[in-house]
Design a protein around this motif. Structure first.
Motif, short mmCIF file in Angstrom:
data_model
loop_
_atom_site.label_atom_id
_atom_site.label_comp_id
_atom_site.label_asym_id
_atom_site.label_seq_id
_atom_site.Cartn_x
_atom_site.Cartn_y
_atom_site.Cartn_z
N ASN A 1 -33.60 -5.43 19.64
CA ASN A 1 -33.22 -6.36 20.79
C ASN A 1 -32.07 -7.00 20.34
OD1 ASN A 1 -32.89 -7.69 23.01
ND2 ASN A 1 -34.88 -8.89 22.65
N PRO A 2 -30.71 -6.76 21.22
CA PRO A 2 -30.78 -6.15 22.37
C PRO A 2 -29.91 -4.72 22.18
CG PRO A 2 -28.71 -7.49 21.66
CD PRO A 2 -29.62 -7.48 20.81
N THR A 3 -29.95 -4.31 20.94
CA THR A 3 -29.21 -2.91 20.92
C THR A 3 -30.03 -1.70 21.27
OG1 THR A 3 -29.75 -2.85 18.46
CG2 THR A 3 -27.58 -3.97 19.33
N GLY A 4 -31.29 -1.81 21.10
CA GLY A 4 -32.30 -0.71 21.50
C GLY A 4 -32.51 0.36 20.44
N ASN A 5 -31.68 0.45 19.35
CA ASN A 5 -32.03 1.44 18.43
C ASN A 5 -33.09 0.94 17.47
OD1 ASN A 5 -29.80 -0.59 17.62
ND2 ASN A 5 -29.82 0.69 15.63
N SER A 6 -33.57 2.05 16.69
CA SER A 6 -34.39 1.78 15.59
C SER A 6 -33.39 1.63 14.10
CB SER A 6 -35.41 2.91 15.17
OG SER A 6 -36.15 3.10 16.40
N ILE A 7 -33.99 0.88 13.60
CA ILE A 7 -33.25 0.62 12.26
C ILE A 7 -33.77 1.75 11.20
CG2 ILE A 7 -32.68 -0.95 10.35
CD1 ILE A 7 -31.67 -1.87 12.87
N ASN A 8 -32.67 2.31 10.45
CA ASN A 8 -33.15 3.33 9.39
C ASN A 8 -34.40 2.67 8.59
OD1 ASN A 8 -31.22 4.88 10.46
ND2 ASN A 8 -29.51 4.12 9.22
N ARG A 9 -35.38 3.60 8.59
CA ARG A 9 -36.49 3.31 7.73
C ARG A 9 -36.25 3.20 6.21
NH1 ARG A 9 -41.30 3.92 9.72
NH2 ARG A 9 -43.09 3.70 8.38
N ASP A 10 -35.33 3.91 5.48
CA ASP A 10 -35.07 3.84 4.37
C ASP A 10 -34.32 2.60 3.90
OD1 ASP A 10 -36.06 6.57 3.98
OD2 ASP A 10 -34.13 7.40 3.92
#
Ligand SMILES: *Cc1c(COP(=O)(O)O)cnc(C)c1O
Length: 348
Positions: free
Chosen positions: A154-163
């Protein structure tokens, strides 16, 4: 290696927690004269004259069924915002310790740090709204106790890279908080399944978003037994009130309804993206794993004010670094989205 004793505040190590009447007696009894409650009842149809369960056992049992995490690894707070504050109060010495934040992200981490007088070290996300893993490593020192990562963010909406999150978890000797307030809308796996792998991981989720219970204030943190024990010791004894516990429990019986709304929300998100893409003032729409979209526009303030005049409120994020020109729009019902789109079409 992570050792909770290396990061716990000394006063919290020594703390003798408040022992409530309900802590001291929990067996079967019929006459309770131990807590100075009103024995006659409540001036309501429903009775709330008794103090609630301090550790919310029934609610945790149900959350265990849904999430597969044992009650001893669950903390329940008066919203996740309480869990955030309790993490600061448990692990960060005011005026001494620091926290690493990765903006643009959820504003409460910063506010909570400021309330607790904890230095904030900001390591901005990259242009792609991903972690600057090297920058985080450089920002960390021996007084860094917490790192907050919000995914989907929040607020960008994307998921953060799991690695990247796993790299931070593996290299940091403090606590990494992964805030999954929007995980129900994401195709990504929850970090809950990594709890057995990383003893320094705290995963936060909430009933405020997909579960539709923002007004009840129920947030969850999942972590090692050691961390949960500390959080339970620091929290106010009756932090989740009786009506919230009862209503949350009833709501958690209705998984099917919630899953249906999630599907509908994702369909409406696609619809909004498609319709907005063709509007003249839209520069970019960022990929979203959440129930909102971040939209870059040519004139965020103008559009925001125009919508307000029509009684439509979105979130103006245009002053946030890396979000210049951006509005954050929550996905509404089909009717609400129609009103939004029809109104936007009339914006010059
Ligand atoms: C909405 C939100 C929460 C929810 O907080 P509650 O106190 O549980 O309502 C937590 N984290 C993020 C990133 C959010 O956007």
């Amino acid at each position: 290696m992570f050792d909770i004793n290396n990061i716990l505040r000394e006063n919290i190590k020594r703390l003798v927690p408040y022992s409530s009447a309900r802590d001291e007696y929990q067996g079967e009894a019929s006459v309770f004269l131990d807590a100075n409650e009103n024995a006659f009842g409540s001036p309501l149809d429903q009775q709330f004259n008794r103090y609630p369960d301090p550790l919310q056992y029934d609610l945790k049992k149900r959350i265990t069924e849904i999430k597969g995490v044992p009650p001893r690894n669950i903390f329940i707070g008066n919203g996740s915002d309480e869990a955030i504050d309790i993490l600061f109060r448990s692990f960060c010495n005011p005026g001494v310790d620091n926290v690493v934040l990765v903006p643009p992200t959820y504003g409460m981490y910063e506010v909570s740090a400021n309330i607790n007088d904890i230095e904030i070290r900001k390591v901005n996300l990259t242009e792609e709204y991903q972690l600057n893993v090297e920058g985080i490593a450089e920002a960390v020192d021996k007084n860094t106790k917490l790192i907050f990562i919000c995914s989907p963010n929040n607020p960008t909406g994307n998921s953060i890279n799991r690695d990247d999150i796993q790299t931070v978890l593996a290299n940091f000797r403090g606590i990494v908080v992964v805030d999954e307030a929007y995980i129900n809308f994401s195709r990504q796996k929850s970090f809950i399944q990594e709890l057995t792998e990383y003893s320094n991981l705290v995963v936060m989720q909430t009933l405020s978003k997909a579960w539709g219970l923002a007004g009840l204030r129920v947030g969850m943190a999942f972590a090692s037994e050691e961390i949960i024990e500390v959080m339970n010791k620091v929290k106010p004894p009756y932090n989740v009130n009786e009506s919230s516990q009862q209503l949350a429990l009833a709501a958690l019986a209705n998984v099917d309804q919630v899953n249906e709304w999630i599907k509908e929300t994702l369909a409406q998100r696609d619809r909004l993206v498609l319709a907005l893409k063709d509007m003249e003032f839209v520069v970019d729409i960022y990929p979203s794993d959440a129930n909102f979209i971040l939209v870059k526009t040519t004139n965020a303030n103008g559009i925001y004010d125009f919508l307000v005049k029509q009684g439509i409120i979105v979130r103006n994020r245009s002053k946030v670094e890396l979000c210049e020109g951006c509005l954050r729009i929550t996905i509404g019902t089909p009717d609400e989205n129609t009103i939004l789109l029809e109104t936007l079409k009339t914006f010059e």
